[in-house]
Design a protein around this motif. Structure first.
Motif, PDB file in Angstrom:
ATOM      1  N   SER A 132      26.179 -76.902 -57.939  1.00 31.93           N
ATOM      2  CA  SER A 132      26.904 -75.670 -57.791  1.00 31.93           C
ATOM      3  C   SER A 132      26.802 -74.493 -57.915  1.00 31.93           C
ATOM      4  O   SER A 132      24.946 -74.029 -59.673  1.00 31.93           O
ATOM      5  CB  SER A 132      28.239 -75.594 -58.712  1.00 31.93           C
ATOM      6  OG  SER A 132      28.074 -75.490 -59.860  1.00 31.93           O
ATOM      7  N   VAL A 198      36.719 -75.320 -48.852  1.00 29.61           N
ATOM      8  CA  VAL A 198      36.268 -76.222 -50.088  1.00 29.61           C
ATOM      9  C   VAL A 198      36.898 -75.586 -51.020  1.00 29.61           C
ATOM     10  O   VAL A 198      37.718 -74.658 -50.917  1.00 29.61           O
ATOM     11  CB  VAL A 198      34.584 -75.924 -50.854  1.00 29.61           C
ATOM     12  CG1 VAL A 198      33.432 -77.170 -49.116  1.00 29.61           C
ATOM     13  CG2 VAL A 198      34.400 -74.523 -50.321  1.00 29.61           C
ATOM     14  N   SER A 199      37.081 -76.133 -52.585  1.00 34.44           N
ATOM     15  CA  SER A 199      37.751 -76.340 -53.977  1.00 34.44           C
ATOM     16  C   SER A 199      37.588 -74.742 -53.946  1.00 34.44           C
ATOM     17  O   SER A 199      36.725 -74.025 -53.977  1.00 34.44           O
ATOM     18  CB  SER A 199      36.952 -76.792 -55.197  1.00 34.44           C
ATOM     19  OG  SER A 199      35.732 -76.231 -55.729  1.00 34.44           O
ATOM     20  N   SER A 202      34.529 -72.707 -55.913  1.00 32.90           N
ATOM     21  CA  SER A 202      33.641 -72.641 -55.281  1.00 32.90           C
ATOM     22  C   SER A 202      33.214 -71.145 -54.866  1.00 32.90           C
ATOM     23  O   SER A 202      34.428 -69.878 -54.415  1.00 32.90           O
ATOM     24  CB  SER A 202      33.754 -73.155 -54.167  1.00 32.90           C
ATOM     25  OG  SER A 202      32.553 -73.045 -52.999  1.00 32.90           O
ATOM     26  N   GLU A 224      40.701 -79.930 -48.389  1.00 28.73           N
ATOM     27  CA  GLU A 224      39.779 -79.240 -49.392  1.00 28.73           C
ATOM     28  C   GLU A 224      39.201 -80.077 -49.704  1.00 28.73           C
ATOM     29  O   GLU A 224      39.661 -81.424 -50.169  1.00 28.73           O
ATOM     30  CB  GLU A 224      41.189 -78.950 -50.567  1.00 28.73           C
ATOM     31  CG  GLU A 224      40.186 -77.930 -51.657  1.00 28.73           C
ATOM     32  CD  GLU A 224      40.864 -77.619 -52.331  1.00 28.73           C
ATOM     33  OE1 GLU A 224      40.894 -77.175 -54.325  1.00 28.73           O
ATOM     34  OE2 GLU A 224      41.804 -76.614 -52.518  1.00 28.73           O
ATOM     35  N   GLN A 226      35.089 -81.307 -52.070  1.00 29.55           N
ATOM     36  CA  GLN A 226      34.095 -80.346 -53.047  1.00 29.55           C
ATOM     37  C   GLN A 226      33.367 -79.994 -52.320  1.00 29.55           C
ATOM     38  O   GLN A 226      32.227 -79.197 -52.944  1.00 29.55           O
ATOM     39  CB  GLN A 226      34.198 -81.704 -53.903  1.00 29.55           C
ATOM     40  CG  GLN A 226      34.921 -82.223 -54.916  1.00 29.55           C
ATOM     41  CD  GLN A 226      35.616 -80.816 -55.278  1.00 29.55           C
ATOM     42  OE1 GLN A 226      34.925 -80.680 -56.289  1.00 29.55           O
ATOM     43  NE2 GLN A 226      36.748 -81.040 -55.526  1.00 29.55           N
ATOM     44  N   HIS A 227      32.374 -80.002 -51.327  1.00 33.72           N
ATOM     45  CA  HIS A 227      31.238 -79.621 -51.394  1.00 33.72           C
ATOM     46  C   HIS A 227      31.020 -79.940 -49.479  1.00 33.72           C
ATOM     47  O   HIS A 227      32.041 -80.001 -48.471  1.00 33.72           O
ATOM     48  CB  HIS A 227      30.131 -81.289 -50.861  1.00 33.72           C
ATOM     49  CG  HIS A 227      29.835 -81.661 -52.409  1.00 33.72           C
ATOM     50  ND1 HIS A 227      29.668 -81.054 -53.518  1.00 33.72           N
ATOM     51  CD2 HIS A 227      30.829 -83.419 -52.717  1.00 33.72           C
ATOM     52  CE1 HIS A 227      29.804 -82.180 -54.576  1.00 33.72           C
ATOM     53  NE2 HIS A 227      30.691 -82.894 -54.047  1.00 33.72           N
ATOM     54  N   THR A 230      30.665 -82.529 -46.767  1.00 35.73           N
ATOM     55  CA  THR A 230      32.259 -83.682 -46.599  1.00 35.73           C
ATOM     56  C   THR A 230      33.574 -82.478 -45.524  1.00 35.73           C
ATOM     57  O   THR A 230      33.605 -83.130 -44.704  1.00 35.73           O
ATOM     58  CB  THR A 230      33.237 -83.185 -47.447  1.00 35.73           C
ATOM     59  OG1 THR A 230      31.772 -83.436 -48.526  1.00 35.73           O
ATOM     60  CG2 THR A 230      34.215 -84.460 -47.515  1.00 35.73           C
TER      61      THR A 230
END
Length: 302
Positions: A132, A198-199, A202, A224, A226-227, A230
């Protein structure tokens, strides 16, 4: 200095042992016999053992000296091989370049540069930490990574930033979504659709939220993840739409994903080269940076 003297003392011991003569060894080493004797004596004092038996007619190894001789040779070999390794590093024949790169930029920036770099310096390994934005910054600051490729928003006084490319955000849609063929997308079109984001920690999400909040734009953030990869998968499954950097989108020939330009305010991130202000760049890493800037350095304003 101590290690250097020990190395020279080892050389002296090995030569005396091989020649069986202080006189011949002194000549080979361009030393006087008393100077050579002092080296051997110093080595024996350091080891606290007797390595050589000296008589008026010949010099021979003691049992301990016989056991120590192959060890001394290995020490010399290891020293010489380490010196050779340093020379190979200095001439860029060997080494490792470690890059902390946000995942989307890794696919975009690095393959072409790595290909050219590996052709020029095939002995240098490339290690990519695809992490990240926040973690990438930490890896550069700690020195674990030689440098990073990161977003401008993820910055710190401990690093310097060189812009490489401006990456606008786009609307990602499945090819059969009703908005795909709409002549012009408005923010009001997105108020009722399910947005895949995304989260909140981020860097991309922070940039998006800050821009929309400043304009009073509220969207329906329903899923929501993480990536970014996704979120594209969910878009492709027909679960919603996503707003993400253009760099993350597949090519125009993709079967089921489409990108549309967003209305103003335009949202874009600046991707660039991140270097630590406290850690020096190795000459090997600098070679890669030079090639990276040659390839992408003129794209910063595009």
């Amino acid at each position: 200095m101590l290690h250097r003297l020990e190395f020279l003392d080892l050389q002296a011991f090995i030569l005396v042992a091989e020649l069986g003569s202080f006189h011949e060894a002194a000549q080979r080493l361009h030393l006087s016999q008393p100077a050579l004797s002092r080296r051997i004596q110093k080595l024996e004092e350091i080891l606290e053992v007797e390595l050589l038996e000296r008589t008026t007619r010949r010099t021979r190894l003691t049992p301990i000296g016989t056991d120590f001789l192959p060890r001394a040779r290995r020490m010399i070999e290891e020293y010489e091989s380490s010196i050779l390794g340093i020379r190979e590093l200095a001439t860029h024949q060997k080494g490792t370049v470690t890059i902390a790169c946000i995942p989307t930029a890794a696919f975009y920036f690095l393959p072409s540069v790595i290909r050219g770099f590996s052709e020029a310096w095939p002995g240098i390994r490339i290690r990519i930490l695809d992490v990240s934005a926040k973690e990438g910054l930490e890896r550069v600051i700690s020195g674990e990574a030689d440098f990073g490729i990161n977003m401008f928003s993820a910055q710190s006084p401990e690093v310097s930033f060189t812009p490489l490319l401006k990456d606008p955000f786009v609307l990602a849609l499945r090819s059969d979504h009703p908005l795909v063929d709409k002549p012009r997308i408005e923010w009001s079109d997105l108020e009722q659709v399910r947005l895949i984001t995304v989260s909140r920690d981020s860097g991309n999400r922070i940039l998006l939220d800050n821009t929309l909040s400043a304009e009073g734009i509220r969207l329906n953030s329903f899923y929501e993840v993480q990536h970014l990869s996704t979120s594209l998968g969910l878009v492709e499954s027909g679960l919603g739409v996503a707003i993400l950097p253009r760099m993350t989108m597949p090519g125009a020939d993709h079967d089921s994903l489409r990108a549309r330009e967003l209305p103003k305010p335009r949202i874009q991130r600046t991707i660039g080269l991140v270097r630590s202000n406290s850690h020096s760049i190795s000459s090997t890493a600098q070679l890669f940076i030079d090639m990276l800037l040659e390839r992408w350095g003129n794209s910063a304003c595009t």
